[in-house]
Design an enzyme around this catalytic site. Structure first.
Site, PDB file in Angstrom:
ATOM      1  N   TYR A 152       0.860  -1.338   0.144  1.00  0.00           N
ATOM      2  CA  TYR A 152       0.097   0.113  -0.096  1.00  0.00           C
ATOM      3  C   TYR A 152       1.021   1.066   0.066  1.00  0.00           C
ATOM      4  CZ  TYR A 152      -3.424   3.652   1.657  1.00  0.00           C
ATOM      5  OH  TYR A 152      -4.064   4.902   1.992  1.00  0.00           O
TER       6      TYR A 152
ATOM      7  N   ASP B 208       9.246   3.001  -0.556  1.00  0.00           N
ATOM      8  CA  ASP B 208       8.464   3.706   0.190  1.00  0.00           C
ATOM      9  C   ASP B 208       8.678   3.006   1.511  1.00  0.00           C
ATOM     10  OD1 ASP B 208       6.458   4.557   1.582  1.00  0.00           O
ATOM     11  OD2 ASP B 208       4.834   3.558   0.257  1.00  0.00           O
TER      12      ASP B 208
ATOM     13  N   LYS C  83       5.070   8.951   8.890  1.00  0.00           N
ATOM     14  CA  LYS C  83       4.726   8.155  10.099  1.00  0.00           C
ATOM     15  C   LYS C  83       5.747   8.888  11.347  1.00  0.00           C
ATOM     16  CE  LYS C  83       2.560   4.301   8.212  1.00  0.00           C
ATOM     17  NZ  LYS C  83       0.899   4.354   8.787  1.00  0.00           N
TER      18      LYS C  83
END
Ligand code: PMP
Length: 426
Positions: free
Chosen positions: A142, A237, A265
């Site tokens: 994702y 990523d 994050k």
């Protein structure tokens, strides 16, 4: 009736599904989502005053535990100076220096406000830089919800990508090729046919959105080689794995240098932040130095920069990641032992402060296919049993778990004691 129940009823009347991000709705495990009001260290407290050991950590950012005193203090200091100016501030350069110094493949970096923005911008940059349209991603990874990335595989590896959400135009999705994670042969084959049209490969170097699946030997090396051969941009990523699997991210664990890296994050310390960076030559293609447009009113927001920078300073201290990895090991080894004792087929994975739990007969889970074959009903029963015992795990069998520096012996032992009781009921 619980407060969470009442709050969820009220929220559903006015917020779609009662949540501002779908996985929070507990669709993956059933039941009512818990509403939280406070976090401290390894613990979070719900609206009914029940305390839980938290392994979600705001989906990764809370690597120091909740409400870390230094992070709070730095945000408080900044608060008094104002919330943002939409103009350059010194702390943005300090943050950029810290990121580049920590992750050597990042020679220049730009701040954004979410992981989605980071990946979306990196993809646009790679397309602009290579003057190609196609991108390659992997099933089960994702990368946020930008149109190009909400695409699943067509019937064969090289058929047109298919939107996996209404609202994504087929004419956008067709440029995305979705291949099989950890299968380098499928990548080589695809590139042999259309490699010269591929702008970028984007990959989670440790997959964290299909449970937690580390790369098999040779996979990331193979991606690097294919990108070098065909002049495509390799994007890691690291929104989840950055500052989480190791200080310098998964790229340092597996010793592979991507061309671009996306971050999120942990880099924001819990505030809304993302970033993308990499080779100077590519990054200079971004406006205003280059022709590829990218911007953000709140980008580099000083509150977010303060929180993130303090977080990065704390996790850069010697021994931080050794301690985090050791506690994660104690947790996953302990769970494995207790599952075995209860005769429950079970497997675990872990890299740094990130882990995965699988209800499966397989000893080692390396593919998306294997993840989909895990026993979901058993996971759901385990999930609710653990919740009952005061252990908060991600409410989905497809998410990684996160350990923080605040999870010590006491919290891990409490988790293992809870698991022992729950395994016995499965
Ligand atoms: N990339 C990865 C690897 C992610 O795990 C996520 C979010 N979990 C994103 C991108 C998107 O980040 P955000 O939710 O901040 O938009």
């Amino acid at each position: 009736m619980s407060q969470s129940n009442d709050l969820f009823q009220a929220a559903q009347k006015i917020i779609p599904g009662g949540v501002n991000s779908p996985v929070r709705a507990f669709k993956g495990v059933g039941g009512t989502p818990i509403f939280f009001k406070k976090g401290e260290g390894a613990y979070i407290t719900d609206e009914d005053d029940k305390r839980y050991v938290d392994y979600v950590g705001s989906w990764g950012p809370m690597i120091l535990g909740h409400a870390h005193p230094r992070v709070i203090q730095s945000v408080e200091e900044q608060l008094k100076a104002g919330l943002g100016f939409g103009a350059p501030t010194a702390i943005e350069t300090t943050m950029a220096e810290k990121v580049c110094e920590t992750i050597p493949s990042i020679e220049m970096v730009r701040m954004v406000s979410s992981g989605t923005e980071a990946t979306m911008s990196a993809i646009r940059l790679a397309r602009g830089y290579t003057n190609r349209d196609k991108i390659v991603k992997f099933e089960g990874c994702y990368h946020g919800h930008a149109d190009s990335l909400l695409v699943k595989a067509g019937s064969g590896a090289l058929t047109l990508g298919v939107p996996n959400s209404p609202g994504v135009p087929a004419s956008v999705a067709e440029h995305t090729i979705t291949l099989t994670y950890n299968d380098i042969e499928s990548v080589k084959q695809a590139f042999a046919e259309i490699g010269d049209q591929v702008a970028a490969i984007i990959v989670e170097p440790v997959a964290g959105n299909m449970n937690c699946i580390p790369p098999v030997a040779g996979f990331l090396e193979g991606l690097r080689a294919v990108c070098d051969q065909y002049g495509s941009v390799l994007i890691f990523d690291e929104v989840m794995t950055g500052f989480r699997t190791a200080l310098a991210g998964a790229q340092s664990v597996y010793n592979i240098t991507p061309d671009l890296t996306t971050l999120g994050k942990v880099i924001g310390g819990g505030m809304p932040v993302g970033a993308f960076g990499g080779k100077r030559e590519i990054m200079e293609y971004i406006a205003p130095t280059g022709p590829v447009y990218q911007a953000g009113t709140l980008s580099g927001n000083p509150l977010a920069m303060r929180a993130g920078l303090t977080m990065l300073e704390e996790i850069s201290k010697p021994g931080f990641f050794e301690g985090l990895a050791e506690h994660t090991r104690q947790l996953t080894d302990g769970l494995l032992e207790r599952a075995k004792a209860a005769n429950i087929p079970f497997a675990v994975s872990r890299v740094g402060g990130m882990f995965g739990l699988f209800f499966t007969e397989e000893e080692n889970v390396t593919t998306f296919q294997q993840v989909t074959e895990c026993n979901i009903e058993r996971f759901q029963a385990f999930y609710h049993g653990m919740l009952e015992q005061g252990i908060y795990l991600a409410p989905s069998a497809y998410e990684a778990g996160f350990v923080s520096a605040a999870h010590g012996h006491k919290e891990i032992q409490a988790t293992l004691d809870a698991a022992e009781k729950v395994f016995a009921t499965l």
